[in-house]
Design a protein around this motif. Sequence first.
Motif, PDB file in Angstrom:
ATOM      1  N   SER A 127       0.818  -1.209   0.000  1.00  0.00           N
ATOM      2  CA  SER A 127       0.000   0.000   0.000  1.00  0.00           C
ATOM      3  C   SER A 127       0.856   1.264   0.000  1.00  0.00           C
ATOM      4  O   SER A 127       1.789   1.401   0.796  1.00  0.00           O
ATOM      5  N   TYR A 128       0.487   2.223  -0.877  1.00  0.00           N
ATOM      6  CA  TYR A 128       1.155   3.515  -0.940  1.00  0.00           C
ATOM      7  C   TYR A 128       0.266   4.629  -0.383  1.00  0.00           C
ATOM      8  O   TYR A 128       0.490   5.804  -0.641  1.00  0.00           O
ATOM      9  N   SER A 129      -0.736   4.243   0.389  1.00  0.00           N
ATOM     10  CA  SER A 129      -1.572   5.208   1.091  1.00  0.00           C
ATOM     11  C   SER A 129      -0.771   5.855   2.215  1.00  0.00           C
ATOM     12  O   SER A 129       0.331   5.392   2.565  1.00  0.00           O
ATOM     13  N   ILE A 130      -1.328   6.903   2.804  1.00  0.00           N
ATOM     14  CA  ILE A 130      -0.672   7.524   3.955  1.00  0.00           C
ATOM     15  C   ILE A 130      -0.493   6.517   5.095  1.00  0.00           C
ATOM     16  O   ILE A 130       0.618   6.387   5.642  1.00  0.00           O
ATOM     17  N   PRO A 131      -1.527   5.782   5.498  1.00  0.00           N
ATOM     18  CA  PRO A 131      -1.316   4.767   6.543  1.00  0.00           C
ATOM     19  C   PRO A 131      -0.288   3.713   6.132  1.00  0.00           C
ATOM     20  O   PRO A 131       0.482   3.235   6.978  1.00  0.00           O
ATOM     21  N   GLY A 132      -0.260   3.340   4.851  1.00  0.00           N
ATOM     22  CA  GLY A 132       0.721   2.362   4.401  1.00  0.00           C
ATOM     23  C   GLY A 132       2.136   2.880   4.521  1.00  0.00           C
ATOM     24  O   GLY A 132       3.038   2.173   4.989  1.00  0.00           O
ATOM     25  N   HIS A 133       2.370   4.127   4.103  1.00  0.00           N
ATOM     26  CA  HIS A 133       3.694   4.731   4.263  1.00  0.00           C
ATOM     27  C   HIS A 133       4.070   4.835   5.743  1.00  0.00           C
ATOM     28  O   HIS A 133       5.223   4.598   6.126  1.00  0.00           O
ATOM     29  N   ALA A 134       3.110   5.218   6.586  1.00  0.00           N
ATOM     30  CA  ALA A 134       3.396   5.369   8.017  1.00  0.00           C
ATOM     31  C   ALA A 134       3.801   4.040   8.643  1.00  0.00           C
ATOM     32  O   ALA A 134       4.682   3.992   9.510  1.00  0.00           O
ATOM     33  N   GLU A 135       3.184   2.971   8.188  1.00  0.00           N
ATOM     34  CA  GLU A 135       3.543   1.647   8.702  1.00  0.00           C
ATOM     35  C   GLU A 135       4.989   1.304   8.376  1.00  0.00           C
ATOM     36  O   GLU A 135       5.724   0.762   9.207  1.00  0.00           O
ATOM     37  N   VAL A 136       5.412   1.641   7.163  1.00  0.00           N
ATOM     38  CA  VAL A 136       6.797   1.375   6.765  1.00  0.00           C
ATOM     39  C   VAL A 136       7.769   2.223   7.577  1.00  0.00           C
ATOM     40  O   VAL A 136       8.806   1.726   8.052  1.00  0.00           O
ATOM     41  N   ILE A 137       7.463   3.502   7.763  1.00  0.00           N
ATOM     42  CA  ILE A 137       8.362   4.365   8.528  1.00  0.00           C
ATOM     43  C   ILE A 137       8.410   3.941   9.992  1.00  0.00           C
ATOM     44  O   ILE A 137       9.478   3.986  10.626  1.00  0.00           O
ATOM     45  N   ALA A 138       7.297   3.494  10.543  1.00  0.00           N
ATOM     46  CA  ALA A 138       7.314   2.974  11.915  1.00  0.00           C
ATOM     47  C   ALA A 138       8.246   1.770  12.004  1.00  0.00           C
ATOM     48  O   ALA A 138       9.052   1.651  12.944  1.00  0.00           O
ATOM     49  N   LEU A 154       7.653  16.718   5.029  1.00  0.00           N
ATOM     50  CA  LEU A 154       7.282  17.696   4.009  1.00  0.00           C
ATOM     51  C   LEU A 154       6.179  17.128   3.126  1.00  0.00           C
ATOM     52  O   LEU A 154       6.326  16.030   2.582  1.00  0.00           O
ATOM     53  N   SER A 155       5.075  17.857   2.974  1.00  0.00           N
ATOM     54  CA  SER A 155       4.015  17.499   2.037  1.00  0.00           C
ATOM     55  C   SER A 155       3.538  16.067   2.287  1.00  0.00           C
ATOM     56  O   SER A 155       2.967  15.782   3.332  1.00  0.00           O
ATOM     57  N   LEU A 156       3.755  15.155   1.346  1.00  0.00           N
ATOM     58  CA  LEU A 156       3.419  13.749   1.559  1.00  0.00           C
ATOM     59  C   LEU A 156       4.042  13.247   2.855  1.00  0.00           C
ATOM     60  O   LEU A 156       3.380  12.595   3.675  1.00  0.00           O
ATOM     61  N   GLY A 157       5.326  13.552   3.055  1.00  0.00           N
ATOM     62  CA  GLY A 157       6.006  13.126   4.277  1.00  0.00           C
ATOM     63  C   GLY A 157       5.413  13.746   5.520  1.00  0.00           C
ATOM     64  O   GLY A 157       5.441  13.152   6.597  1.00  0.00           O
ATOM     65  N   GLY A 158       4.836  14.957   5.388  1.00  0.00           N
ATOM     66  CA  GLY A 158       4.167  15.582   6.523  1.00  0.00           C
ATOM     67  C   GLY A 158       2.929  14.818   6.920  1.00  0.00           C
ATOM     68  O   GLY A 158       2.645  14.631   8.113  1.00  0.00           O
ATOM     69  N   GLY A 159       2.157  14.360   5.929  1.00  0.00           N
ATOM     70  CA  GLY A 159       0.998  13.537   6.231  1.00  0.00           C
ATOM     71  C   GLY A 159       1.390  12.225   6.872  1.00  0.00           C
ATOM     72  O   GLY A 159       0.736  11.757   7.818  1.00  0.00           O
ATOM     73  N   VAL A 160       2.469  11.623   6.377  1.00  0.00           N
ATOM     74  CA  VAL A 160       2.971  10.380   6.977  1.00  0.00           C
ATOM     75  C   VAL A 160       3.403  10.625   8.417  1.00  0.00           C
ATOM     76  O   VAL A 160       3.141   9.809   9.315  1.00  0.00           O
ATOM     77  N   ALA A 161       4.055  11.759   8.671  1.00  0.00           N
ATOM     78  CA  ALA A 161       4.509  12.096  10.026  1.00  0.00           C
ATOM     79  C   ALA A 161       3.329  12.250  10.981  1.00  0.00           C
ATOM     80  O   ALA A 161       3.363  11.762  12.118  1.00  0.00           O
ATOM     81  N   VAL A 162       2.276  12.937  10.535  1.00  0.00           N
ATOM     82  CA  VAL A 162       1.095  13.097  11.387  1.00  0.00           C
ATOM     83  C   VAL A 162       0.447  11.741  11.651  1.00  0.00           C
ATOM     84  O   VAL A 162       0.076  11.420  12.785  1.00  0.00           O
ATOM     85  N   GLN A 163       0.310  10.921  10.609  1.00  0.00           N
ATOM     86  CA  GLN A 163      -0.280   9.592  10.773  1.00  0.00           C
ATOM     87  C   GLN A 163       0.515   8.775  11.780  1.00  0.00           C
ATOM     88  O   GLN A 163      -0.059   8.099  12.651  1.00  0.00           O
ATOM     89  N   LEU A 164       1.836   8.837  11.691  1.00  0.00           N
ATOM     90  CA  LEU A 164       2.688   8.066  12.593  1.00  0.00           C
ATOM     91  C   LEU A 164       2.558   8.570  14.034  1.00  0.00           C
ATOM     92  O   LEU A 164       2.536   7.768  14.978  1.00  0.00           O
ATOM     93  N   PRO A 199       5.412  19.149  10.952  1.00  0.00           N
ATOM     94  CA  PRO A 199       4.888  18.980   9.592  1.00  0.00           C
ATOM     95  C   PRO A 199       5.081  20.272   8.792  1.00  0.00           C
ATOM     96  O   PRO A 199       4.785  21.360   9.278  1.00  0.00           O
ATOM     97  N   ILE A 200       5.568  20.134   7.559  1.00  0.00           N
ATOM     98  CA  ILE A 200       5.812  21.275   6.680  1.00  0.00           C
ATOM     99  C   ILE A 200       4.878  21.169   5.474  1.00  0.00           C
ATOM    100  O   ILE A 200       4.985  20.221   4.691  1.00  0.00           O
ATOM    101  N   ASP A 201       3.937  22.114   5.349  1.00  0.00           N
ATOM    102  CA  ASP A 201       2.956  22.056   4.260  1.00  0.00           C
ATOM    103  C   ASP A 201       2.419  20.631   4.098  1.00  0.00           C
ATOM    104  O   ASP A 201       2.473  20.054   3.010  1.00  0.00           O
TER     105      ASP A 201
END
Length: 280
Positions: free
Chosen positions: A70-81, A97-107, A120-122
Amino acid sequence: MVAESAVTVDDTKIHYRETGDGRSVVLLHGGIIDAAHVSWPQVENRLAPEYHVVAPDMLGYGESELADRSYSIPGHAEVIAGFLDRLDLGPVTLVGLSLGGGVAVQLALDRPDLVETLVPIDPFGLGRELPNGLLSYGLARVQVCNKLAIAAFRRSRRLTRASLDGVVYDLDSLSESAVDAVYREVKRPTAGAAFRRFREAEVTRGGYRTTFTDRFDDLSVPTRLLHGAHDELFPVAWAERAADRIPDAELHVLDDCAHWAPREDPDAVAAHIEDAVDGS
């Protein structure tokens, strides 16, 4: 000096950059054509004398594997966790930043044990509305447009530079090293593939699938929002709303920036990260 390495997270190779010593700061880049070496070098250089700075290439970007997941925000957050767990890094100051900011908030919502402070940046996820309405939805469904654009960028550094006008406030002030980094990245055979999968997962006819507007109250870590005053992708009003509703949040609007603050004003971004770390 920046060292480069990779770890395996759930059978997926994640590449990362690492420099400095001290308290850990993790930097998550944006989407479209981005990677750790594209958005973060100037910020890394400013932080390295005082902090341990780690900047991964997110799933499918840069030298990280384009895996079937999954390349969704929750999917990216799972990988970063999993990445932070693998390196035993938490809790960290998490910058996105941007996409990464959403991943950071999700995490920060999913694994607050891993996040000491959030910057989070933009960021993605502060609102549901698409920047160009149904046009954005149509482009997400007809991915050939993105493929054709990337093919054109590969043939022309000048065209690649011109394309950045949509994410910066003053294209003439953008460093040549930033343009060169994007131009190198766009030549990667997998360039754009992760972003196309992200759009498939997150762009719906009704707007972005992932939004945190109903979860701001659940953020339990100190949050320093940074937002470019001239961002045309995600309105400053979204960040203002988030700052009002996140329990321990403050917003700083960057006057001479649009959507790419780490390259537009790395000194300001680094200073805000330092303040966030030292205040936590």
